[in-house]
Design a protein around this motif. Sequence first.
Motif, PDB file in Angstrom:
ATOM      1  N   LEU A 135      29.062  21.210  64.627  1.00  0.00           N
ATOM      2  CA  LEU A 135      29.443  20.061  63.818  1.00  0.00           C
ATOM      3  C   LEU A 135      30.965  20.003  63.681  1.00  0.00           C
ATOM      4  N   PRO A 136      31.501  18.812  63.606  1.00  0.00           N
ATOM      5  CA  PRO A 136      32.953  18.674  63.438  1.00  0.00           C
ATOM      6  C   PRO A 136      33.403  19.231  62.076  1.00  0.00           C
ATOM      7  N   ALA A 137      34.648  19.587  61.993  1.00  0.00           N
ATOM      8  CA  ALA A 137      35.197  20.172  60.766  1.00  0.00           C
ATOM      9  C   ALA A 137      35.109  19.222  59.576  1.00  0.00           C
ATOM     10  N   TRP A 138      35.143  17.926  59.808  1.00  0.00           N
ATOM     11  CA  TRP A 138      35.101  16.954  58.714  1.00  0.00           C
ATOM     12  C   TRP A 138      33.681  16.692  58.219  1.00  0.00           C
ATOM     13  N   SER A 139      32.665  17.147  58.939  1.00  0.00           N
ATOM     14  CA  SER A 139      31.275  16.789  58.597  1.00  0.00           C
ATOM     15  C   SER A 139      30.831  17.235  57.204  1.00  0.00           C
ATOM     16  N   PRO A 140      31.271  18.394  56.688  1.00  0.00           N
ATOM     17  CA  PRO A 140      30.844  18.744  55.329  1.00  0.00           C
ATOM     18  C   PRO A 140      31.282  17.727  54.279  1.00  0.00           C
ATOM     19  N   TYR A 141      32.416  17.075  54.520  1.00  0.00           N
ATOM     20  CA  TYR A 141      32.915  16.097  53.549  1.00  0.00           C
ATOM     21  C   TYR A 141      32.049  14.848  53.507  1.00  0.00           C
ATOM     22  N   ILE A 142      31.280  14.615  54.545  1.00  0.00           N
ATOM     23  CA  ILE A 142      30.368  13.475  54.594  1.00  0.00           C
ATOM     24  C   ILE A 142      28.941  13.915  54.268  1.00  0.00           C
ATOM     25  N   LEU A 143      28.514  15.024  54.856  1.00  0.00           N
ATOM     26  CA  LEU A 143      27.121  15.445  54.724  1.00  0.00           C
ATOM     27  C   LEU A 143      26.772  15.976  53.336  1.00  0.00           C
ATOM     28  N   TRP A 144      27.670  16.747  52.704  1.00  0.00           N
ATOM     29  CA  TRP A 144      27.363  17.258  51.376  1.00  0.00           C
ATOM     30  C   TRP A 144      27.168  16.137  50.350  1.00  0.00           C
ATOM     31  N   PRO A 145      28.038  15.161  50.264  1.00  0.00           N
ATOM     32  CA  PRO A 145      27.780  14.071  49.304  1.00  0.00           C
ATOM     33  C   PRO A 145      26.480  13.321  49.586  1.00  0.00           C
ATOM     34  N   ILE A 146      26.141  13.140  50.849  1.00  0.00           N
ATOM     35  CA  ILE A 146      24.860  12.500  51.174  1.00  0.00           C
ATOM     36  C   ILE A 146      23.703  13.363  50.668  1.00  0.00           C
ATOM     37  N   TYR A 147      23.810  14.661  50.894  1.00  0.00           N
ATOM     38  CA  TYR A 147      22.781  15.590  50.412  1.00  0.00           C
ATOM     39  C   TYR A 147      22.673  15.538  48.897  1.00  0.00           C
ATOM     40  N   TRP A 148      23.804  15.500  48.206  1.00  0.00           N
ATOM     41  CA  TRP A 148      23.792  15.465  46.744  1.00  0.00           C
ATOM     42  C   TRP A 148      23.089  14.216  46.219  1.00  0.00           C
ATOM     43  N   VAL A 149      23.317  13.087  46.843  1.00  0.00           N
ATOM     44  CA  VAL A 149      22.660  11.850  46.423  1.00  0.00           C
ATOM     45  C   VAL A 149      21.146  11.950  46.634  1.00  0.00           C
ATOM     46  N   ILE A 150      20.746  12.464  47.781  1.00  0.00           N
ATOM     47  CA  ILE A 150      19.311  12.620  48.055  1.00  0.00           C
ATOM     48  C   ILE A 150      18.689  13.604  47.069  1.00  0.00           C
ATOM     49  N   GLN A 151      19.344  14.734  46.859  1.00  0.00           N
ATOM     50  CA  GLN A 151      18.837  15.732  45.917  1.00  0.00           C
ATOM     51  C   GLN A 151      18.747  15.157  44.500  1.00  0.00           C
ATOM     52  N   GLY A 152      19.746  14.421  44.077  1.00  0.00           N
ATOM     53  CA  GLY A 152      19.730  13.806  42.756  1.00  0.00           C
ATOM     54  C   GLY A 152      18.613  12.791  42.609  1.00  0.00           C
ATOM     55  N   THR A 153      18.348  12.035  43.671  1.00  0.00           N
ATOM     56  CA  THR A 153      17.271  11.052  43.634  1.00  0.00           C
ATOM     57  C   THR A 153      15.918  11.741  43.503  1.00  0.00           C
ATOM     58  N   VAL A 154      15.721  12.806  44.251  1.00  0.00           N
ATOM     59  CA  VAL A 154      14.467  13.556  44.173  1.00  0.00           C
ATOM     60  C   VAL A 154      14.289  14.149  42.773  1.00  0.00           C
ATOM     61  N   MET A 155      15.346  14.749  42.233  1.00  0.00           N
ATOM     62  CA  MET A 155      15.228  15.362  40.909  1.00  0.00           C
ATOM     63  C   MET A 155      15.044  14.311  39.815  1.00  0.00           C
ATOM     64  N   LEU A 156      15.574  13.118  40.007  1.00  0.00           N
ATOM     65  CA  LEU A 156      15.312  12.040  39.061  1.00  0.00           C
ATOM     66  C   LEU A 156      13.828  11.702  39.066  1.00  0.00           C
ATOM     67  N   GLY A 157      13.221  11.668  40.251  1.00  0.00           N
ATOM     68  CA  GLY A 157      11.779  11.424  40.345  1.00  0.00           C
ATOM     69  C   GLY A 157      10.975  12.510  39.638  1.00  0.00           C
ATOM     70  N   VAL A 158      11.407  13.768  39.786  1.00  0.00           N
ATOM     71  CA  VAL A 158      10.740  14.875  39.090  1.00  0.00           C
ATOM     72  C   VAL A 158      10.886  14.687  37.582  1.00  0.00           C
ATOM     73  N   TRP A 159      12.072  14.279  37.138  1.00  0.00           N
ATOM     74  CA  TRP A 159      12.295  14.056  35.711  1.00  0.00           C
ATOM     75  C   TRP A 159      11.403  12.934  35.171  1.00  0.00           C
ATOM     76  N   VAL A 160      11.239  11.859  35.930  1.00  0.00           N
ATOM     77  CA  VAL A 160      10.387  10.758  35.481  1.00  0.00           C
ATOM     78  C   VAL A 160       8.950  11.250  35.299  1.00  0.00           C
ATOM     79  N   LEU A 161       8.439  12.022  36.265  1.00  0.00           N
ATOM     80  CA  LEU A 161       7.097  12.591  36.127  1.00  0.00           C
ATOM     81  C   LEU A 161       7.008  13.506  34.910  1.00  0.00           C
ATOM     82  N   ALA A 162       8.016  14.363  34.737  1.00  0.00           N
ATOM     83  CA  ALA A 162       8.027  15.289  33.611  1.00  0.00           C
ATOM     84  C   ALA A 162       8.038  14.529  32.283  1.00  0.00           C
TER      85      ALA A 162
END
Length: 86
Positions: free
Chosen positions: A1-28
Amino acid sequence: LPAWSPYILWPIYWVIQGTVMLGVWVLAHECGHQSFSESELANNIVGTICHSLLLVPYHPWRITHGRHHNNTGSCENDEVFAPYHP
């Protein structure tokens, strides 16, 4: 992966992770209101699992959140409303 990829991929991952955890919170949250299932046992089991994923103890949250709903708008009794008293 290119050196700049973490700066793009990590924020995308954080948004996806936050969306999933929001769904868990709604169920809870729905389990805490006993509205996820008609079965109180099912609500408590699913609520405990979901709250464990969120690192929030289920039954204490369920009890205090219920008190909050019973006292919404009350400056004296609502646990969420805590004005500053010097």
